[in-house]
Design a protein around this motif. Structure first.
Motif, PDB file in Angstrom:
ATOM      1  N   GLY A  58     -13.380 -23.422  -8.070  1.00 34.10           N
ATOM      2  CA  GLY A  58     -13.143 -22.150  -7.412  1.00 34.10           C
ATOM      3  C   GLY A  58     -12.634 -22.323  -6.003  1.00 34.10           C
ATOM      4  O   GLY A  58     -11.990 -21.443  -5.446  1.00 34.10           O
ATOM      5  N   ALA A  59     -12.950 -23.452  -5.363  1.00 35.58           N
ATOM      6  CA  ALA A  59     -12.436 -23.691  -4.021  1.00 35.58           C
ATOM      7  C   ALA A  59     -10.945 -23.972  -4.112  1.00 35.58           C
ATOM      8  O   ALA A  59     -10.475 -24.593  -5.039  1.00 35.58           O
ATOM      9  CB  ALA A  59     -13.170 -24.862  -3.376  1.00 35.58           C
ATOM     10  N   SER A  60     -10.202 -23.540  -3.109  1.00 37.24           N
ATOM     11  CA  SER A  60      -8.747 -23.680  -3.183  1.00 37.24           C
ATOM     12  C   SER A  60      -8.319 -25.134  -3.198  1.00 37.24           C
ATOM     13  O   SER A  60      -7.339 -25.502  -3.850  1.00 37.24           O
ATOM     14  CB  SER A  60      -8.097 -22.951  -2.010  1.00 37.24           C
ATOM     15  OG  SER A  60      -8.528 -23.494  -0.775  1.00 37.24           O
ATOM     16  N   ARG A  96     -18.926 -26.844   6.102  1.00 37.92           N
ATOM     17  CA  ARG A  96     -17.797 -27.640   6.595  1.00 37.92           C
ATOM     18  C   ARG A  96     -17.155 -28.517   5.517  1.00 37.92           C
ATOM     19  O   ARG A  96     -15.969 -28.859   5.623  1.00 37.92           O
ATOM     20  CB  ARG A  96     -18.247 -28.536   7.753  1.00 37.92           C
ATOM     21  CG  ARG A  96     -18.760 -27.789   8.962  1.00 37.92           C
ATOM     22  CD  ARG A  96     -19.145 -28.777  10.061  1.00 37.92           C
ATOM     23  NE  ARG A  96     -19.822 -28.121  11.179  1.00 37.92           N
ATOM     24  CZ  ARG A  96     -20.275 -28.770  12.250  1.00 37.92           C
ATOM     25  NH1 ARG A  96     -20.097 -30.093  12.356  1.00 37.92           N
ATOM     26  NH2 ARG A  96     -20.897 -28.108  13.203  1.00 37.92           N
ATOM     27  N   ILE A  97     -17.927 -28.904   4.504  1.00 40.53           N
ATOM     28  CA  ILE A  97     -17.392 -29.851   3.517  1.00 40.53           C
ATOM     29  C   ILE A  97     -17.331 -29.244   2.126  1.00 40.53           C
ATOM     30  O   ILE A  97     -16.254 -29.089   1.552  1.00 40.53           O
ATOM     31  CB  ILE A  97     -18.238 -31.147   3.508  1.00 40.53           C
ATOM     32  CG1 ILE A  97     -18.147 -31.844   4.861  1.00 40.53           C
ATOM     33  CG2 ILE A  97     -17.788 -32.084   2.384  1.00 40.53           C
ATOM     34  CD1 ILE A  97     -18.967 -33.104   4.972  1.00 40.53           C
ATOM     35  N   TRP A  98     -18.477 -28.902   1.585  1.00 38.94           N
ATOM     36  CA  TRP A  98     -18.522 -28.492   0.184  1.00 38.94           C
ATOM     37  C   TRP A  98     -17.858 -27.137  -0.049  1.00 38.94           C
ATOM     38  O   TRP A  98     -17.021 -26.972  -0.935  1.00 38.94           O
ATOM     39  CB  TRP A  98     -19.976 -28.467  -0.280  1.00 38.94           C
ATOM     40  CG  TRP A  98     -20.158 -28.250  -1.750  1.00 38.94           C
ATOM     41  CD1 TRP A  98     -19.269 -28.517  -2.744  1.00 38.94           C
ATOM     42  CD2 TRP A  98     -21.309 -27.721  -2.380  1.00 38.94           C
ATOM     43  NE1 TRP A  98     -19.799 -28.196  -3.966  1.00 38.94           N
ATOM     44  CE2 TRP A  98     -21.053 -27.699  -3.770  1.00 38.94           C
ATOM     45  CE3 TRP A  98     -22.539 -27.261  -1.919  1.00 38.94           C
ATOM     46  CZ2 TRP A  98     -21.990 -27.245  -4.689  1.00 38.94           C
ATOM     47  CZ3 TRP A  98     -23.471 -26.815  -2.834  1.00 38.94           C
ATOM     48  CH2 TRP A  98     -23.203 -26.804  -4.205  1.00 38.94           C
ATOM     49  N   LEU A  99     -18.213 -26.141   0.746  1.00 40.32           N
ATOM     50  CA  LEU A  99     -17.747 -24.783   0.525  1.00 40.32           C
ATOM     51  C   LEU A  99     -16.838 -24.298   1.655  1.00 40.32           C
ATOM     52  O   LEU A  99     -16.800 -23.117   1.972  1.00 40.32           O
ATOM     53  CB  LEU A  99     -18.956 -23.842   0.394  1.00 40.32           C
ATOM     54  CG  LEU A  99     -19.998 -24.235  -0.656  1.00 40.32           C
ATOM     55  CD1 LEU A  99     -21.178 -23.283  -0.615  1.00 40.32           C
ATOM     56  CD2 LEU A  99     -19.385 -24.279  -2.048  1.00 40.32           C
ATOM     57  N   LYS A 100     -16.120 -25.215   2.242  1.00 39.73           N
ATOM     58  CA  LYS A 100     -15.319 -24.863   3.421  1.00 39.73           C
ATOM     59  C   LYS A 100     -14.217 -23.866   3.119  1.00 39.73           C
ATOM     60  O   LYS A 100     -13.735 -23.183   4.018  1.00 39.73           O
ATOM     61  CB  LYS A 100     -14.732 -26.116   4.057  1.00 39.73           C
ATOM     62  CG  LYS A 100     -13.725 -26.854   3.183  1.00 39.73           C
ATOM     63  CD  LYS A 100     -13.196 -28.091   3.902  1.00 39.73           C
ATOM     64  CE  LYS A 100     -12.166 -28.836   3.057  1.00 39.73           C
ATOM     65  NZ  LYS A 100     -11.653 -30.039   3.764  1.00 39.73           N
ATOM     66  N   MET A 141     -27.958 -29.633   6.239  1.00 39.16           N
ATOM     67  CA  MET A 141     -27.623 -29.102   4.920  1.00 39.16           C
ATOM     68  C   MET A 141     -26.644 -27.930   5.053  1.00 39.16           C
ATOM     69  O   MET A 141     -25.649 -27.848   4.328  1.00 39.16           O
ATOM     70  CB  MET A 141     -28.893 -28.645   4.198  1.00 39.16           C
ATOM     71  CG  MET A 141     -29.960 -29.721   4.029  1.00 39.16           C
ATOM     72  SD  MET A 141     -29.491 -30.990   2.822  1.00 39.16           S
ATOM     73  CE  MET A 141     -29.849 -30.149   1.298  1.00 39.16           C
ATOM     74  N   GLU A 142     -26.931 -27.031   6.001  1.00 35.61           N
ATOM     75  CA  GLU A 142     -26.063 -25.876   6.185  1.00 35.61           C
ATOM     76  C   GLU A 142     -24.687 -26.282   6.670  1.00 35.61           C
ATOM     77  O   GLU A 142     -23.658 -25.771   6.192  1.00 35.61           O
ATOM     78  CB  GLU A 142     -26.690 -24.893   7.176  1.00 35.61           C
ATOM     79  CG  GLU A 142     -25.828 -23.661   7.409  1.00 35.61           C
ATOM     80  CD  GLU A 142     -26.502 -22.616   8.265  1.00 35.61           C
ATOM     81  OE1 GLU A 142     -25.810 -21.653   8.668  1.00 35.61           O
ATOM     82  OE2 GLU A 142     -27.714 -22.748   8.537  1.00 35.61           O
ATOM     83  N   GLN A 143     -24.615 -27.221   7.589  1.00 33.13           N
ATOM     84  CA  GLN A 143     -23.320 -27.681   8.084  1.00 33.13           C
ATOM     85  C   GLN A 143     -22.497 -28.322   6.971  1.00 33.13           C
ATOM     86  O   GLN A 143     -21.278 -28.110   6.865  1.00 33.13           O
ATOM     87  CB  GLN A 143     -23.527 -28.673   9.233  1.00 33.13           C
ATOM     88  CG  GLN A 143     -24.012 -28.050  10.525  1.00 33.13           C
ATOM     89  CD  GLN A 143     -24.399 -29.087  11.564  1.00 33.13           C
ATOM     90  OE1 GLN A 143     -24.796 -30.214  11.228  1.00 33.13           O
ATOM     91  NE2 GLN A 143     -24.276 -28.724  12.841  1.00 33.13           N
TER      92      GLN A 143
END
Length: 504
Positions: free
Chosen positions: A33-35, A358-362, A352-354
């Protein structure tokens, strides 16, 4: 894992075999789903013009091998399958072009080909086949697709691994594979038309006859696919005709293809002594890995266990697990999908939030992230709505710190959301836990073994000692259909499944 693709070029009566080495390992992808993922997956199979078809196989071969868990290498078996293909292409008008033959390390029953002479068959298909002639029928069909340039004639867009279904010349009737294509690639298109499939069947029967094989072997193996469909349907608890397990609704039904293949074979019937090569074939697959490769993890009901990476988890009730080299997927067949993967680089000194932002769901708009714990490990959870094609999907994403600089990632998506869904997802990701050494050591690979019926042995005597990988009687009869019509007789060869060596 190392692989050894085989490149074959035939010149007149001589055969020159070039062997190269390549490596493929377990790859963990990004969130669906991420671009970035969409772009990466879309790049996997780009649409090509006819003048580019010779380069397609060369470009896509490493990616296909990686997607299917690498090439399966077993002494004698790769050369044996190569010899079958050589026998087929020797009777075509393309015997002087390069051909590459690959056995894929996958339990999925499948075979397909790419432009440029790249032919693939899975060990799952080899396990299902009864004899050399049936495998030759599959491979002749794939060669037919290449020679008829069906791949170059396809039009339209397709994304992700779903195109592997589109290029599959043999319809495996496998619901698992169809769902894998949907899960990995999202929307996809049917690749070969009905006419192209029939043409490949017709060419395959022709090549079989010219190569000295029984022409009816093509129809025989299509019937084996039908039996596999019924077995898969029973495992999944499905009702209805076999057509619902077709890869794509636009492909011809297997029953129809069986009938047409047999008609073609009967029209060309002759009095030559044609051999099926059953004993030779069984000798070649004796000792072959069956089912999941434990190095890639194993499926046991709703549980997925990875003895090498030492973890386990359970999918929501009603979901069916699908393993791949990139990730683990599951689907309920009603629009619900799940994906699990691991980032071996860990949090990279981020919270975890970062990491999630920033990485997984950026590439996703994420609002609230909740800090939670799973089995004593730090974890984080978020929910959001994303657009997937022309529909909106509700997504739940969970990140768990697995330790040793590794994090694991769960994605659940559905077109609807409710408290029941949330509870089912929670049961799934909270089941994630380290796999103890003693438990991992009990997970053993399953091997194909060929045995001989002894005096006085009944059908039950043959299937009861088999490894526990499915309903024993049903699976035994799927692998040994000769016993559907007759009682075991002394001296008959049969396939059975046995456990190999476990974790060392």
């Amino acid at each position: 894992m190392s692989t050894k693709p085989v490149l074959v070029k035939m010149k007149r009566l001589g055969l020159n075999t070039l062997v190269s080495m390549m490596s493929a390992g377990m790859v963990f992808g990004l969130v669906p789903g991420a671009s970035a993922e969409a772009t990466r997956v879309a790049d996997l199979f780009s649409i090509f013009e006819p003048q580019d078809e010779s380069k397609v196989g060369e470009q896509q071969h490493p990616r296909i091998v990686a997607q299917y868990g690498g090439e399966y290498i077993r002494e004698g078996l790769n050369e044996y399958v190569l010899d079958i293909v050589l026998r087929i292409i020797a009777v075509t008008d393309k015997a002087d072009q390069p051909w590459r033959v690959t056995i894929l390390n996958s339990p999925v029953v499948n075979a397909f080909a790419l432009p440029g002479g790249y032919v693939y068959v899975t060990r799952g298909l080899l396990a299902l086949a009864n004899n050399e002639a049936e495998v030759a029928g599959v491979l002749a069909h794939e060669v037919g697709h290449v020679i008829a340039r069906h791949g170059a004639q396809r039009q339209g867009r397709a994304t992700g691994i779903g195109i592997l279904g589109a290029i599959a010349g043999i319809l495996t009737q496998s619901g698992e594979v169809a769902r894998l294509g949907q899960t990995l690639g999202g929307a996809y298109i049917a690749g070969y038309s009905r006419d192209q499939e029939y043409e490949a069947d017709q060419l395959g029967v022709k090549y079989l006859g010219l190569a000295g094989y029984p022409r009816e072997a093509m129809g025989d193996f299509l019937a084996r696919l039908e039996a596999h469909s019924q077995y898969s349907k029973k495992l999944a608890g499905k009702d209805g005709g076999s057509g619902q397990f077709d890869f794509f609704s636009s492909h011809p039904q297997t029953e129809d293809r069986i009938e047409k293949a047999m008609e073609i074979a009967n029209r060309a019937k002759d009095e030559l002594d044609r051999k099926y090569g059953r004993q030779t074939y069984l000798n070649a697959i004796d000792g072959m890995l069956y089912g999941d490769d434990v190095k890639e993890g194993v499926i046991q009901g709703r549980w997925f266990l990875h003895p090498d990476l030492r973890f386990k988890f359970m999918v929501p009730r009603g979901y069916q697990l699908i393993n791949s080299s990139r990730a683990v997927f599951a689907t309920d067949g009603k629009g619900g999908q799940m994906r699990f993967d691991m980032d071996m680089k860990g949090l990279r000194d981020l919270s975890m939030e970062q990491y999630m932002r920033r990485i997984w769901l950026k590439n996703v708009q994420v609002d609230q992230i909740e800090n939670i714990q799973v089995g004593g490990a730090l974890a984080a959870k978020t929910r959001f709505v994303a657009k997937k094609g022309n529909r909106r999907v509700h997504v739940t994403a969970v990140l768990i710190n697995f330790g040793y600089d590794r994090v694991v990632r769960f994605i659940y998506e559905n077109t609807k959301f409710s408290d029941d869904f949330d509870q089912a997802y929670s049961e799934s990701y909270r089941s994630f836990a380290p796999l103890q050494y003693a438990e991992a050591a009990k997970i053993k690979p399953v091997m194909m073994s060929v045995a001989t019926v002894k005096w006085g042995q009944s059908l039950e005597d043959l299937y009861q000692p088999m490894a526990e990988v499915g309903p024993k009687k049903d699976l035994f009869l799927l692998l040994n259909p000769q016993f559907l019509k007759e009682e075991p007789k002394r001296g008959q060869l049969y396939k059975r499944l046995v456990y190999g060596a476990g974790l060392q």
